[in-house]
Enzyme design. Structure first.
Site, PDB file in Angstrom:
ATOM      1  NE  ARG A  13      37.440  46.669  39.980  1.00 28.68           N
ATOM      2  CZ  ARG A  13      37.427  47.359  41.032  1.00 28.68           C
ATOM      3  NH1 ARG A  13      37.191  48.724  41.085  1.00 28.68           N
ATOM      4  NH2 ARG A  13      37.776  46.944  42.406  1.00 28.68           N
ATOM      5  CB  ILE A  14      43.956  45.328  36.578  1.00 26.90           C
ATOM      6  CG1 ILE A  14      42.971  44.003  36.628  1.00 26.90           C
ATOM      7  CG2 ILE A  14      45.643  45.058  36.633  1.00 26.90           C
ATOM      8  CD1 ILE A  14      43.161  43.367  38.048  1.00 26.90           C
ATOM      9  CB  SER A 153      44.629  34.827  33.761  1.00 31.11           C
ATOM     10  OG  SER A 153      44.593  33.424  34.183  1.00 31.11           O
ATOM     11  CB  CYS A 154      43.312  36.765  38.295  1.00 29.46           C
ATOM     12  SG  CYS A 154      41.681  36.685  37.523  1.00 29.46           S
ATOM     13  CB  THR A 184      35.556  40.542  35.087  1.00 28.97           C
ATOM     14  OG1 THR A 184      34.829  39.848  34.136  1.00 28.97           O
ATOM     15  CG2 THR A 184      36.231  39.567  35.993  1.00 28.97           C
ATOM     16  NE  ARG A 236      34.279  35.024  34.513  1.00 24.63           N
ATOM     17  CZ  ARG A 236      34.506  36.344  33.754  1.00 24.63           C
ATOM     18  NH1 ARG A 236      34.001  37.365  33.951  1.00 24.63           N
ATOM     19  NH2 ARG A 236      35.625  36.338  33.279  1.00 24.63           N
ATOM     20  CG  ASN A 318      38.866  38.081  40.992  1.00 24.40           C
ATOM     21  OD1 ASN A 318      38.328  37.431  41.938  1.00 24.40           O
ATOM     22  ND2 ASN A 318      38.432  38.944  40.307  1.00 24.40           N
TER      23      ASN A 318
END
Length: 337
Positions: A13-14, A153-154, A184, A236, A318
């Site tokens: 993802r990142i 972290s985000c 996530t 979450r 995020n």
């Protein structure tokens, strides 16, 4: 001026979103991607089509051969090494490596990239021992002899700019943070084994799942004045992107909620423009999808119990906001050379 050449290790993802940010930047050049688990044709597909951020529309992406992708006319080398020290970053001139596998997050493991010719490594996750930098908060403390850094972290990127503004203006005695956080990749689509975090093994789309987070404590690393004053937890929730921080703090200096709003707004329009945002409209989470800012203060959502006890709310994409900061941190590091 020469472009900043970057490589990405881990096309998750990142990794993919950092690639999107880099490919839309005039001063940054993506030269290589390493991922031992993805073929070039699958990389192309994963890059082009994104459920959250939409289809890539800037230029054509295609496979040149098994070791090269073409982004428009731009060639990007593709490596498939499992061991970071074997990745030939030097051969393509990648000075900065974004370590986004989530595996090599300490200094020793991340340092393996230097053996392949990289000059600096930015870990796109918190690190137990690499110095952490949050753009807009403590990046000016970076010195050019530091070769391995963490972009935190985000959630820390969302919380720290807000906490800094509040602490600078009013002083924070102590505080608790809750992040209501989107799903996530580590979560499960259906109930599955998760021996370290039993609740985390429950189906992500059907549950609100309490979870731990080190994001609030990490603020004490980037803002030592707040060390030991903040802690927090996470819920979450079944959304795919955009999260929100709820920061409840006791203030040293009494202030009205309007004074707090004014202080945040001034910084959002001043020294933290592009990092901290300020909104007074009635927005919901999807309205922040694709927002590149680290933290967007929701003026209407916060409340004050009295002059010294307040709850502050700040949104963040995020994925996209964080990926943008990774590239911003690289820019800052490069400017100190």
């Amino acid at each position: 001026m020469a472009k900043i050449k970057i490589g990405i290790n881990g096309f998750g993802r990142i990794g993919r979103l950092v690639a999107r940010v880099a490919l839309q930047s005039d001063d940054v050049e993506l030269v290589a991607v390493n991922d031992p688990f993805i073929s070039t044709d699958y990389m192309t597909y994963m890059f082009k089509y994104d459920t959250v951020h939409g289809q890539w529309k800037h230029h054509e992406v295609k496979v040149k051969d098994s070791k090269t992708l073409l982004f428009g006319e731009k060639e990007v080398a593709v490596f498939g090494c499992r061991n970071p020290e074997e990745i030939p970053w030097g051969s393509v001139g990648a000075e900065y490596v974004v370590e986004s596998t989530g595996v090599f997050t300490d200094q020793e493991k991340a340092a393996a990239h230097l053996k392949g010719g990289a000059k600096k490594v930015v870990i796109s996750a918190p690190s137990k021992d690499a110095p952490m930098f949050v753009v807009g908060v403590n990046e000016k403390e970076y010195k050019s002899d530091i070769n391995i850094v963490s972009n935190a972290s985000c959630t820390t990127n969302c919380l720290a700019p807000l906490a800094k503004v509040i602490n600078d203006k009013f002083g924070i005695v102590e505080g608790l943070m809750t992040t209501v956080h989107a799903i996530t990749a580590t979560q499960k689509t259906v109930d599955g084994p998760s021996s370290k975090d039993w609740r985390g093994g429950r189906a992500a789309s059907f549950n609100i799942i309490p979870s731990s987070t080190g994001a609030a404590k990490a603020v004490g690393k980037v803002l030592p004045v707040l060390n030991g004053k903040l802690t927090g937890m996470s819920f979450r929730v079944p959304t795919v992107d955009v999260s929100v921080v709820d920061l409840t703090v006791r203030l040293e200096k009494s202030a009205t909620y309007d004074e707090i709003k004014a202080a945040v707004k001034a910084e959002a329009e001043g020294s933290l423009k592009g990092i901290l945002g300020y909104v007074e409209e009635d927005l919901v989470s999807t309205d922040f999808q694709g927002d590149s800012r680290s933290s967007i203060f929701d003026a209407k959502a916060g409340i004050a119990l009295n002059g010294n006890f307040v709850k502050l709310v700040s949104w963040y994409d995020n994925e996209w906001g964080y990926s943008t900061r990774v590239v911003d941190l690289i820019r800052h590091m490069n400017s100190t050379k």
